[in-house]
Design an enzyme around this catalytic site. Structure first.
Site, PDB file in Angstrom:
ATOM      1  N   CYS A   2       0.847  -1.190   0.000  1.00 22.01           N
ATOM      2  CA  CYS A   2       0.000   0.000   0.000  1.00 22.01           C
ATOM      3  C   CYS A   2       0.886   1.245   0.000  1.00 22.01           C
ATOM      4  O   CYS A   2       1.801   1.370   0.812  1.00 22.01           O
ATOM      5  CB  CYS A   2      -0.956   0.077   1.171  1.00 22.01           C
ATOM      6  SG  CYS A   2      -2.152  -1.252   1.212  1.00 22.01           S
ATOM      7  N   ARG A  27       4.084  -0.426  -4.854  1.00 22.65           N
ATOM      8  CA  ARG A  27       3.814  -0.957  -3.516  1.00 22.65           C
ATOM      9  C   ARG A  27       2.520  -1.756  -3.450  1.00 22.65           C
ATOM     10  O   ARG A  27       2.251  -2.417  -2.448  1.00 22.65           O
ATOM     11  CB  ARG A  27       3.739   0.199  -2.514  1.00 22.65           C
ATOM     12  CG  ARG A  27       5.046   0.918  -2.316  1.00 22.65           C
ATOM     13  CD  ARG A  27       4.859   2.056  -1.355  1.00 22.65           C
ATOM     14  NE  ARG A  27       4.582   1.597  -0.022  1.00 22.65           N
ATOM     15  CZ  ARG A  27       5.490   1.433   0.935  1.00 22.65           C
ATOM     16  NH1 ARG A  27       6.756   1.683   0.682  1.00 22.65           N
ATOM     17  NH2 ARG A  27       5.142   1.034   2.121  1.00 22.65           N
ATOM     18  N   TRP A  75      -2.667  -2.730  -1.737  1.00 19.65           N
ATOM     19  CA  TRP A  75      -2.396  -4.166  -1.856  1.00 19.65           C
ATOM     20  C   TRP A  75      -3.362  -4.813  -0.873  1.00 19.65           C
ATOM     21  O   TRP A  75      -3.237  -4.636   0.340  1.00 19.65           O
ATOM     22  CB  TRP A  75      -0.949  -4.483  -1.497  1.00 19.65           C
ATOM     23  CG  TRP A  75      -0.572  -5.898  -1.780  1.00 19.65           C
ATOM     24  CD1 TRP A  75      -0.146  -6.416  -2.960  1.00 19.65           C
ATOM     25  CD2 TRP A  75      -0.605  -6.993  -0.849  1.00 19.65           C
ATOM     26  NE1 TRP A  75       0.091  -7.755  -2.831  1.00 19.65           N
ATOM     27  CE2 TRP A  75      -0.182  -8.150  -1.551  1.00 19.65           C
ATOM     28  CE3 TRP A  75      -0.953  -7.123   0.495  1.00 19.65           C
ATOM     29  CZ2 TRP A  75      -0.094  -9.395  -0.949  1.00 19.65           C
ATOM     30  CZ3 TRP A  75      -0.870  -8.370   1.091  1.00 19.65           C
ATOM     31  CH2 TRP A  75      -0.438  -9.482   0.368  1.00 19.65           C
ATOM     32  N   ASN A 101      -2.168   1.699   5.722  1.00 18.94           N
ATOM     33  CA  ASN A 101      -1.285   0.637   5.237  1.00 18.94           C
ATOM     34  C   ASN A 101      -0.939  -0.249   6.427  1.00 18.94           C
ATOM     35  O   ASN A 101      -0.377   0.234   7.401  1.00 18.94           O
ATOM     36  CB  ASN A 101      -0.006   1.255   4.653  1.00 18.94           C
ATOM     37  CG  ASN A 101       1.037   0.210   4.336  1.00 18.94           C
ATOM     38  OD1 ASN A 101       0.713  -0.953   4.086  1.00 18.94           O
ATOM     39  ND2 ASN A 101       2.308   0.607   4.350  1.00 18.94           N
ATOM     40  N   GLY A 102      -1.297  -1.533   6.332  1.00 19.50           N
ATOM     41  CA  GLY A 102      -1.030  -2.440   7.452  1.00 19.50           C
ATOM     42  C   GLY A 102      -2.341  -3.089   7.881  1.00 19.50           C
ATOM     43  O   GLY A 102      -3.307  -3.105   7.121  1.00 19.50           O
ATOM     44  N   GLU A 487      17.024 -18.347  -6.447  1.00 18.42           N
ATOM     45  CA  GLU A 487      16.710 -17.019  -6.968  1.00 18.42           C
ATOM     46  C   GLU A 487      16.209 -17.098  -8.419  1.00 18.42           C
ATOM     47  O   GLU A 487      15.281 -16.384  -8.796  1.00 18.42           O
ATOM     48  CB  GLU A 487      17.955 -16.124  -6.853  1.00 18.42           C
ATOM     49  CG  GLU A 487      17.795 -14.716  -7.367  1.00 18.42           C
ATOM     50  CD  GLU A 487      16.709 -13.885  -6.677  1.00 18.42           C
ATOM     51  OE1 GLU A 487      16.174 -14.316  -5.649  1.00 18.42           O
ATOM     52  OE2 GLU A 487      16.375 -12.809  -7.202  1.00 18.42           O
ATOM     53  N   LYS A 491      12.570 -15.709  -9.457  1.00 18.12           N
ATOM     54  CA  LYS A 491      12.385 -14.674 -10.485  1.00 18.12           C
ATOM     55  C   LYS A 491      11.366 -15.139 -11.523  1.00 18.12           C
ATOM     56  O   LYS A 491      10.491 -14.393 -11.925  1.00 18.12           O
ATOM     57  CB  LYS A 491      13.705 -14.348 -11.203  1.00 18.12           C
ATOM     58  CG  LYS A 491      14.680 -13.481 -10.475  1.00 18.12           C
ATOM     59  CD  LYS A 491      14.357 -12.006 -10.435  1.00 18.12           C
ATOM     60  CE  LYS A 491      13.523 -11.633  -9.265  1.00 18.12           C
ATOM     61  NZ  LYS A 491      14.117 -11.631  -7.941  1.00 18.12           N
ATOM     62  N   GLU A 494       7.855 -15.117 -10.074  1.00 20.94           N
ATOM     63  CA  GLU A 494       7.346 -13.765  -9.834  1.00 20.94           C
ATOM     64  C   GLU A 494       6.845 -13.101 -11.107  1.00 20.94           C
ATOM     65  O   GLU A 494       5.779 -12.512 -11.105  1.00 20.94           O
ATOM     66  CB  GLU A 494       8.461 -12.876  -9.241  1.00 20.94           C
ATOM     67  CG  GLU A 494       8.758 -13.128  -7.789  1.00 20.94           C
ATOM     68  CD  GLU A 494       9.903 -12.246  -7.294  1.00 20.94           C
ATOM     69  OE1 GLU A 494       9.781 -11.725  -6.183  1.00 20.94           O
ATOM     70  OE2 GLU A 494      10.911 -12.081  -8.003  1.00 20.94           O
ATOM     71  N   HIS A 510      16.070 -36.947  -4.146  1.00 24.34           N
ATOM     72  CA  HIS A 510      15.197 -37.220  -3.000  1.00 24.34           C
ATOM     73  C   HIS A 510      13.791 -36.688  -3.221  1.00 24.34           C
ATOM     74  O   HIS A 510      13.133 -36.276  -2.275  1.00 24.34           O
ATOM     75  CB  HIS A 510      15.820 -36.635  -1.731  1.00 24.34           C
ATOM     76  CG  HIS A 510      17.184 -37.163  -1.468  1.00 24.34           C
ATOM     77  ND1 HIS A 510      17.413 -38.392  -0.871  1.00 24.34           N
ATOM     78  CD2 HIS A 510      18.408 -36.676  -1.796  1.00 24.34           C
ATOM     79  CE1 HIS A 510      18.718 -38.610  -0.805  1.00 24.34           C
ATOM     80  NE2 HIS A 510      19.346 -37.576  -1.365  1.00 24.34           N
ATOM     81  N   LYS A 609       6.118  -4.645  -3.841  1.00 27.23           N
ATOM     82  CA  LYS A 609       7.564  -4.496  -3.696  1.00 27.23           C
ATOM     83  C   LYS A 609       7.989  -4.531  -2.229  1.00 27.23           C
ATOM     84  O   LYS A 609       8.996  -5.125  -1.879  1.00 27.23           O
ATOM     85  CB  LYS A 609       7.981  -3.154  -4.318  1.00 27.23           C
ATOM     86  CG  LYS A 609       9.437  -2.850  -4.167  1.00 27.23           C
ATOM     87  CD  LYS A 609      10.142  -3.134  -5.431  1.00 27.23           C
ATOM     88  CE  LYS A 609      11.635  -3.020  -5.333  1.00 27.23           C
ATOM     89  NZ  LYS A 609      12.293  -4.244  -5.789  1.00 27.23           N
TER      90      LYS A 609
END
Ligand code: G6P
Length: 614
Positions: A2, A27, A75, A101-102, A487, A491, A494, A510, A609
């Site tokens: 947000c 964001r 978000w 935000n939160g 990574e 990527k 995402e 395994h 982000k």
């Protein structure tokens, strides 16, 4: 997550807020909205589900002249991404408008109590209860800062919010409650700004003040004052920031992600310049807070991070163990607090974060602080919260990273960790001078090596065309290449929404090998280190099961050419620094596959982000 913006001053707030929302969209982009004082008896409010262009078409030609207002890009946490759930939220009388935000953790309880009093809610969000509570306190005669403090006192959770009161045009009140979501106040000529992060303010001012958790800013055009949530006044000086606003523009690149991948040679040059020094080989680390005596007392290093920063921390662990010879472990920051880690003042905790605002990381740093650990943070964002909590900060110096998928800050974090490892090794006398020389020379060569790796772009673009139709991918690596496999898979997930798994190659037999057939290609990181032959055996095993293999190999190694279906050759570097050139290949591969599949590279679905909620 947000984005928040607030403005009060002599300029027209509407267009300014719209422009800031574009800068903050990374964001969160589930919805956007704004509320403006328009000199009438009510706020002008516009909200739209979806990205900023939806809101822009809704307000086109309709924005009233207003000298103050607030805006938000969301978000979603509580409630779907709809117009009704978009911020700002107002109380039923329309007196108070807020952006948030939160998370308000006890919102259900508060909402139930308000419903029992006959209140109606226009959204499914946790935010809306705050608008009700603030309006109630205003009606009871409190002023806006006191009303916000009263409302906050009734909630649990961690969040940031900005509130405006219709009856007091031009006043904004912002609070930061707990560690989720930063608030930065910007000062201009007879104008002030409030934002969730610096990026939104850079075109307008460099004079900023950050709120700490538990603090409130009372902002008017002419001045801003600060206090605690208990109402005690605070002296909070404004500081000048040096971040470059030009760098946050996409320029000739099609996407921020591509721009940031290509910025790595320059960014790494800034990162090594003045830090890596020869004759004798050593590292000069401004921001490193511990003297040699303290460094010798460290018995253990714990590295923590999330997402891409966690993967960089994994590479950092190798550097610390190999170069500084201190036992090192790495933990996902969200898990760190749960395992009751044994920590003391001889433990050095190194946190890694591009934003310096990631909520799980801040919680982990709090655990470390309570245990009395020494704390160092690797960060890319000047003045971010992690930098204020840690004893010292090693800045990545990579410039603003805008694309949601982190690229240049992966290599930026790795080089900072490499420098820290060399510095620790030298201070403890555990670093062999010849090794120090090789590492310093290697690091100084990184900008060139990474630049050379970028020349693989056309080959990777072609490769991506051939592989973009596959739905599943495996990424394998050993040793220093294992974090790179993680990574690479991250990527791809995402930005192209493909299913990709990163594994330590030794683990392949395994379980993951059961997935292998001609429909599941493997990207095998097989640089010429002491593990190359083991990787070669793994590739044989994949081929025996009809798996397609893209091998990433070192310069001069043709040994896999008959075995692999495709090969990409990395430029020459010191073995310890192979992750830097391999990172570029992983990033370009994900980028071009996403492009081929028509994905929204810079704003992938569901992601944000900066993650400021648990
Ligand atoms: C989000 C971003 C990732 C990033 C992670 C950690 O998930 O989308 O790109 O790696 O957060 O962020 P930090 O700012 O702490 O590095």
């Amino acid at each position: 997550m947000c984005g928040i913006i607030g403005y009060t001053g002599e300029r027209s707030a509407g267009p300014l807020i719209m422009e800031a929302l574009r800068r903050l969209e990374y964001r969160g982009y589930d919805s956007t909205g704004l509320a403006l004082f328009d000199h009438g008896s009510s706020f002008f409010v516009a909200r739209a589900a979806g990205k900023i262009d939806q809101l822009a078409s809704r307000v086109e030609g309709r924005l009233p002249a207003a000298a103050a207002g607030i805006g938000h890009t969301r978000w979603a946490t509580h409630g779907a991404a709809t117009d009704a759930n978009a911020h700002p939220h107002l109380d039923p009388s329309g007196r108070v408008a807020i952006v948030h935000n939160g998370i308000v953790e006890n919102y259900e309880e508060l909402r139930t109590a308000l419903l029992a009093r006959g209140r109606h809610f226009a959204s499914d969000t946790d935010t809306e209860v705050l608008a009700h509570l603030i309006a109630d306190a205003l009606e009871a005669g409190r002023d806006l800062p006191a009303a916000v403090r009263d409302a906050v006192a009734r909630t649990t959770g961690a969040y940031a919010l900005v509130a405006i009161d219709r009856d007091e045009p031009g006043r904004l009140v912002a609070v930061r409650v707990g560690n989720a979501g930063g608030i930065v106040v910007g000062r201009g000529e007879r104008e002030h700004f409030v934002a969730s992060d610096l990026a939104a303010l850079l075109p307008h001012t460099r004079e900023v003040a950050f709120l700490e958790p538990g603090e409130l800013a009372d902002v008017r055009a002419a001045a801003a004052s600060f206090c605690t949530l208990a109402g005690e006044p605070l002296d909070r000086p404004f500081e000048a920031q040096t971040l470059d606003p030009i760098a946050a523009v996409r320029g000739r690149y099609k996407h921020f992600m591509l721009k940031e991948i290509w910025e790595q040679p320059d960014g790494l040059l800034d990162a090594v310049r003045g830090r890596y020094l020869l004759a004798p080989a050593h590292v000069a680390l401004e921001g490193f807070p511990f003297d040699a005596e303290r460094v010798r007392q460290f018995t253990r290093v714990v590295l923590i991070g999330m997402g891409t920063s966690w993967h960089a921390a994994m590479v950092g662990r190798h550097y610390i163990e190999r170069l500084a010879r201190i036992p090192a472990e790495v933990d996902n920051a969200a898990e760190f607090g749960y395992r009751r880690a044994i920590l003391d003042e001889h433990t050095l905790v190194i946190s890694v974060s591009q934003s310096g605002e990631t909520v799980d990381l801040l919680a982990a740093m709090e655990v470390a602080r309570r245990a009395g650990c020494a704390q160092l943070t690797v960060c890319n964002t000047p003045g971010a919260q992690t930098t204020r909590v840690a004893d010292g900060t090693i800045y990545m110096r990579m410039g603003p990273e805008i694309a949601v998928a982190s690229t240049k800050c992966f290599t930026g974090a790795m080089v900072a960790l490499h420098a820290i490892a060399l510095h620790l090794g030298r201070a403890r006398g555990t670093l062999d001078p010849a090794e120090a020389e090789a590492q310093v020379a290697g690091a100084l060569h990184l900008p060139a090596a990474v630049g050379e790796a970028l020349l693989l772009a056309p080959a990777i673009e072609q490769l991506a065309k051939r592989y973009a139709a596959y739905e599943n991918f495996l990424f394998l690596g050993r040793g220093l290449s294992f974090p790179l496999a993680l990574e690479g898979a991250l990527k791809l997930k995402e930005v192209s929404y493909l299913h990709a798994e990163g594994y330590a190659a030794g683990e392949m037999k395994h379980g993951p090998i059961a997935l292998i057939d001609e429909r599941m290609p493997t990207v095998a990181l097989a640089p010429s280190d002491e593990l190359r032959d083991k990787m070669r055996s793994n590739i044989q095993q994949l081929k025996a099961r009809r798996g397609r293999v893209v091998a990433i190999v070192s310069a001069g190694d043709a040994s896999l050419s008959a075995l692999a279906d495709d090969m990409l050759t990395l430029p020459d570097t010191d073995q310890l620094l192979v992750p830097f050139v391999a990172a570029v290949v992983m990033q370009l591969l994900a980028y071009y596959v996403a492009l081929e599949r028509g994905c929204d590279v810079d704003q992938p679905r569901n992601l944000a982000k900066t993650v400021t909620v648990e």
